[in-house]
Design a protein around this motif. Structure first.
Motif, PDB file in Angstrom:
ATOM      1  N   TYR A   7       0.989  -1.240   0.032  1.00 56.98           N
ATOM      2  CA  TYR A   7      -0.043  -0.216   0.076  1.00 56.98           C
ATOM      3  C   TYR A   7       0.802   1.334   0.099  1.00 56.98           C
ATOM      4  N   SER A   8       0.419   2.239  -0.412  1.00 52.24           N
ATOM      5  CA  SER A   8       1.121   3.720  -0.239  1.00 52.24           C
ATOM      6  C   SER A   8       0.096   4.489  -0.188  1.00 52.24           C
ATOM      7  N   ASP A   9       0.064   5.310   0.910  1.00 54.10           N
ATOM      8  CA  ASP A   9      -0.774   6.310   1.105  1.00 54.10           C
ATOM      9  C   ASP A   9      -0.031   7.665   1.404  1.00 54.10           C
ATOM     10  N   ILE A  10      -0.537   8.915   0.819  1.00 56.85           N
ATOM     11  CA  ILE A  10       0.408  10.204   0.874  1.00 56.85           C
ATOM     12  C   ILE A  10       0.306  10.571   2.230  1.00 56.85           C
ATOM     13  N   PHE A  11      -0.342  10.109   3.275  1.00 60.54           N
ATOM     14  CA  PHE A  11      -0.275  10.471   4.658  1.00 60.54           C
ATOM     15  C   PHE A  11       0.177   9.430   5.505  1.00 60.54           C
TER      16      PHE A  11
END
Length: 932
Positions: A288-292
């Motif tokens: 996963y990759s979330d900006i926050f």
């Protein structure tokens, strides 16, 4: 006859060097005149444009030849040639004549390249990979979101989609351009190599109204024969958890991609490879990759060679075509986000709790690059923070939902590995490392600083190391908060608060070339403006932001925040002399003032019925209803809300008056003289109502706070005969507070200027050099490397708060350091006329400022040794300057050892009560004299 003494250089097109993929149909050119002689002025110019460098140099088949234009203008000269064509590269050059009719050679050749100008140019389809829709988080109140301490449930996050397509190039490629954008953020590879060096494209905009596509020159990546193009997508700002409340799905819940790869072969035939249903998709090592939240990578799942043509994608899934309105698709404008700097780890700390923490020595926005080797499956966690607590332990200083700032890497095993997140960034100085195999060595970690890659234009230096550190802190806060948009902070919100940038805009324009960057943001602001004229408190105005505003305020804007629609364009005009920025946003400015006027006229305070007729009439010009942030974060207030309640009335009316006055000036610049008269009269009525409502005979204001006095004096809300009394009230408040400031966001930019203007210069410097809280040097002496959100983010007793330690707003004092201490000022918008007026009695032994204006380098410097004063000034060609030599007698002044009446370049000089005023042409000057 050309002379080697004269040339044109530093060529810019739309404020950028050789931009590729723009969509302006009449781009504007700027250049700098270079001359070794003093007093050089441009008298004429000639621009040539062609669609090939060969034609340009031969002066044949030109797209435009301006001919010799009699003009001293060397900035923002508009293209007036034949219509421009999609995809085409244009080459241009310029030559100039000075006031003696000396002629330069042609400049070096510069270029720009057009993007896709018509909807029909797009042959590609929007595609969406196979995916589960992003889970939409429940809407929490602001209080609930900020108090949420539960770890993020990452099980609801999804792997990042991979997309690929193969194609064949039938012969040698002469030119290849990739046009691309996404719902989400993306990165492209062609044949195993990354396309371009931009990060987090297409960046943070109002996706539903203003979606940028990027243009990449990928000629060197495409080869004759079989090729493959691939992209990875992540949620980014589009679908990720962003904002103060940490909500997901701001613009949508599915990621999408649009790309068009255009090939031109050596024989001039063309081929287009597009995103369509022939693209295949899968997932890979990005769990996963979330900006926050952060990024999790399992290196064991890396798909080696997945963007090479011979990769076996038979098990990959097909994509789906999607249909979206493309009317909001625009070419990327301004400098992209890039890795602008890398920092080595300074030290590795073992905290009192026994945790391993890496210190990079500087608060930044960015990410960590880690080198490691160890057994497959080893899981390493990197947690990011700006400060340690008062005991020296790691502290997650940002609270709230999805504020993890945590990256996880699972080793592949075997060979040495490098991990650096791809689609997230953090605000940090310290990184807690858990699970690292072996000894954590500083040389195995570096920090990559992310920022919009703007050109640095200003520097300030003086004899006090603490002030120099303050200037560095201001610069670092600007660098790390101007990441795609002007953010408030790089960790908790990353929001484009309008109030923050309006107070900081003048300082930002000294430090960096922010014209294109802030113009792009203003275009988003104009699109987000509500039909009734309200300007949102934040831009982009996404779903999470709207929810906060409506639950907290019951509306979308606040005084001092919405006024950014007027204040920021004016700051850009003042710094760069760009009239177009005023023209482009004039209508939104008018809509904003109309909204405020209607509100003031129609919404009355609760005690309206108890007022007499005179008082009732006055209310039409007072903006005294509804919620406003007031002088936000006023130090003496018990809470931010307390400062809002205590100061909102005078602040709101003050900014109503200020914006009306600015709009009158703007209308005058644009030749709208009847509008200028109307807004000038409106300003007069507001000022009269303000003084009658809030000002007492003894000079006190009903809101007896420093900020209210500062705004009243700065915005001329006080009748001339009462200004001395009001200034005394301000001075008394400061002195009673131990010579410490008590100003919040919207008044602090003007605090020191007001004191200097009203004869309280000594008090201004006491505030500057103050080291007790609250003060700028209090932060510096406690090790700050950026500007804090709150003056007491670290309490005098050492307690560390959960505030942001990287907010640029209070760094607005930088503008004053340039202008007042170093003395570098403008007398005409864009620095066509310059004023050098140093303060040699400020308590320092030297100070200097350098500014790279559109016309060239300006320098103002001074030093004091005993009674001997030295003032240095550099005035760029095609400008003139006035140097004020304080406390000097003209007969004692020498310029480069010559009396003033014999020095070259001196146009005139005169003795004044305060010193000597010297009017001069371009050149480098050095004045020396003894104090009178």
């Amino acid at each position: 006859m050309a002379t080697g003494d004269l040339e044109a250089g530093q060529l810019l097109c739309e404020s950028m060097v050789n931009p590729v993929g723009i969509d302006m149909l009449a781009p504007r050119f700027s250049w700098q005149l270079k001359s070794e002689r003093r007093g050089g002025l441009q008298a004429a110019y000639r621009i040539m444009v062609a669609d090939s460098e060969e034609n340009l140099l031969r002066c044949t088949d030109l797209c435009w030849d301006s001919g010799k234009v009699q003009s001293d203008e060397s900035v923002f000269c508009t293209y007036e040639g034949e219509p421009l064509t999609s995809r085409k590269r244009y080459y241009w050059r310029v030559k100039v004549w000075d006031q003696t009719e000396a002629e330069s050679d042609w400049s070096t050749v510069a270029y720009w390249e057009m993007g896709l100008l018509q909807r029909e140019d797009w042959k590609a389809l929007w595609i969406e990979p196979k995916q589960e829709p992003v889970a939409e988080d429940p809407i929490l109140s602001l209080r609930e979101a900020l108090q949420c301490d539960n770890p993020t449930d990452t099980s609801v996050l999804h792997p990042c989609p991979y997309l690929r397509k193969t194609f064949s190039a039938s012969s040698a490629v002469r030119k290849a351009r990739l046009y691309a954008t996404a719902h989400g953020v993306y990165v492209f590879e062609i044949n195993g190599q990354k396309a371009g060096n931009q990060e987090l494209a297409p960046e943070f905009t109002s996706y539903d109204r203003y979606l940028q596509y990027q243009t990449y020159d990928v000629t060197d990546l495409v080869k004759n024969g079989e090729n493959a193009i691939g992209a990875i997508l992540a949620d980014g700002w589009y679908a990720g958890r962003i904002g103060l409340a940490g909500n997901s799905c701001q613009y949508g819940d599915k990621l999408g991609l649009l790309f068009q790869l255009e090939l031109e072969y050596e024989d001039r035939t063309q081929e287009i490879i597009v995103s369509d249903q022939q693209v295949k998709c899968s997932t890979g090592h990005l769990i996963y990759s979330d900006i926050f939240i952060g990024e999790k990578v399992d290196a064991r799942l890396i798909k080696d060679g997945w963007t090479l043509p011979d990769y076996d994608d038979s098990a990959w899934d097909p994509v789906s075509a999607a249909h979206f309105d493309m009317s909001g698709l625009v070419a990327h404008y301004g400098e992209p986000v890039r890795v602008v700097e890398t920092l080595p780890a300074v030290r590795v700390i073992t905290t009192p709790k026994g945790e391993t923490v890496i210190d990079f020595g500087q608060v930044i926005a960015g990410r960590v690059s880690m080198r490691v080797e160890g057994p497959a499956g080893t899981e390493i966690t990197l947690e990011h923070s700006e400060v340690l607590d008062e005991h020296g332990n790691f502290l997650n200083n940002i609270k709230g939902r999805h504020k993890d700032q945590k990256d996880i890497y699972i080793l592949r095993g075997g060979e040495p590995e490098t991990f650096e997140p791809l689609f997230t960034f953090h605000g940090f100085r310290y990184v807690k490392v858990s699970g690292y195999p072996g000894v954590v060595l500083p040389e195995r970690f570096t920090a990559a600083v992310l920022s919009s890659d703007m050109r640095y234009t200003g520097s300030f230096e003086c004899s006090d190391a603490r002030i120099n550190r303050l200037q560095m802190n201001i610069m670092w806060s600007q660098k790390t908060n101007m990441l795609s948009i002007p953010m408030d902070c790089p960790q908790r919100e990353r929001a484009g608060w309008t109030g923050d940038i309006q107070v900081f805009a003048p300082t930002s324009a000294f430090n960096m070339d922010v014209l294109a960057f802030l113009t792009r943001w203003l275009r988003n602001l104009a699109l987000e403006q509500l039909p009734n004229g309200e300007v949102p408190n934040g831009v982009p105005y996404h779903k999470s932001f709207i929810h906060i505003d409506h639950t907290l305020m019951g509306k979308d804007s606040s005084a001092g925040w919405g006024d950014a629609v007027i204040i920021v364009p004016w700051a850009l005009y003042e710094a760069y002399g760009d009239v177009k920025v005023l023209e482009e946003f004039y209508e939104p400015m008018v809509k904003w003032i109309d909204y405020v006027r209607r509100t003031a006229e129609n919404e009355m305070p609760d005690n309206f019925d108890q007022m007499d007729d005179v008082q009732k009439e006055r209310q039409k010009y007072l903006w005294n209803t509804g919620y406003h942030f007031g002088d936000w974060l006023m130090p003496s207030a018990s809470s931010p809300q307390d400062s809002a309640i205590k100061t909102k009335e005078p602040v709101a009316t003050s900014f109503y008056a200020y914006s009306a006055a600015l709009l009158s000036k703007i209308a005058d610049v644009l030749g709208k003289h009847s509008d200028a008269e109307y807004y000038s009269d409106l300003n007069r009525r507001i000022r009269k109502a303000f003084s009658e409502q809030y000002l007492q005979y003894d000079g006190t204001l009903s809101a007896h706070f420093q900020g209210a006095y500062v705004l009243a004096l700065q915005f001329d809300l006080v009748p001339e005969e009462a200004r001395g009394k009001v200034a005394e009230q301000l001075a008394r408040l400061i002195e009673e507070n131990g010579c410490r400031l008590d100003t919040g966001f919207v008044s602090v930019p003007f605090l020191l200027d007001v004191l200097c203007k009203y004869g309280k210069r000594d008090l201004a410097y006491k505030l500057l050099f103050q080291t007790e809280c609250p003060s700028w040097l209090y932060e510096v002496e406690r090790g700050a490397t950026t500007i804090w959100e709150a003056w007491d983010a670290i309490k005098p007793d050492g307690t560390v708060s959960s505030m942001s330690f990287n907010h640029y707003a209070f760094g607005c004092v930088g503008d004053w350091l340039y202008r007042e201490v170093a003395g570098l000022r403008k007398e005409q918008a864009g620095y066509k006329k310059i004023r050098i007026q140093p303060d040699v009695e400020c308590g320092l032994s030297h100070a200097s400022a350098k500014y790279e204006s559109r016309y060239g380098t300006i320098v103002s410097g001074w030093s004091k040794q005993g009674r001997r004063i030295t003032v240095t000034a550099i005035i760029p060609p095609n400008t003139t300057g006035t140097v004020i030599l304080p406390n000097a007698m003209h007969e004692n002044v020498k310029e480069s050892e010559m009396p003033l009446n014999e020095a070259l370049g001196i146009l005139s000089y005169r003795q004044t009560n305060s010193g000597v005023s010297v009017h001069l042409g371009s050149g480098s000057y050095r004045f020396t004299y003894d104090l009178a």
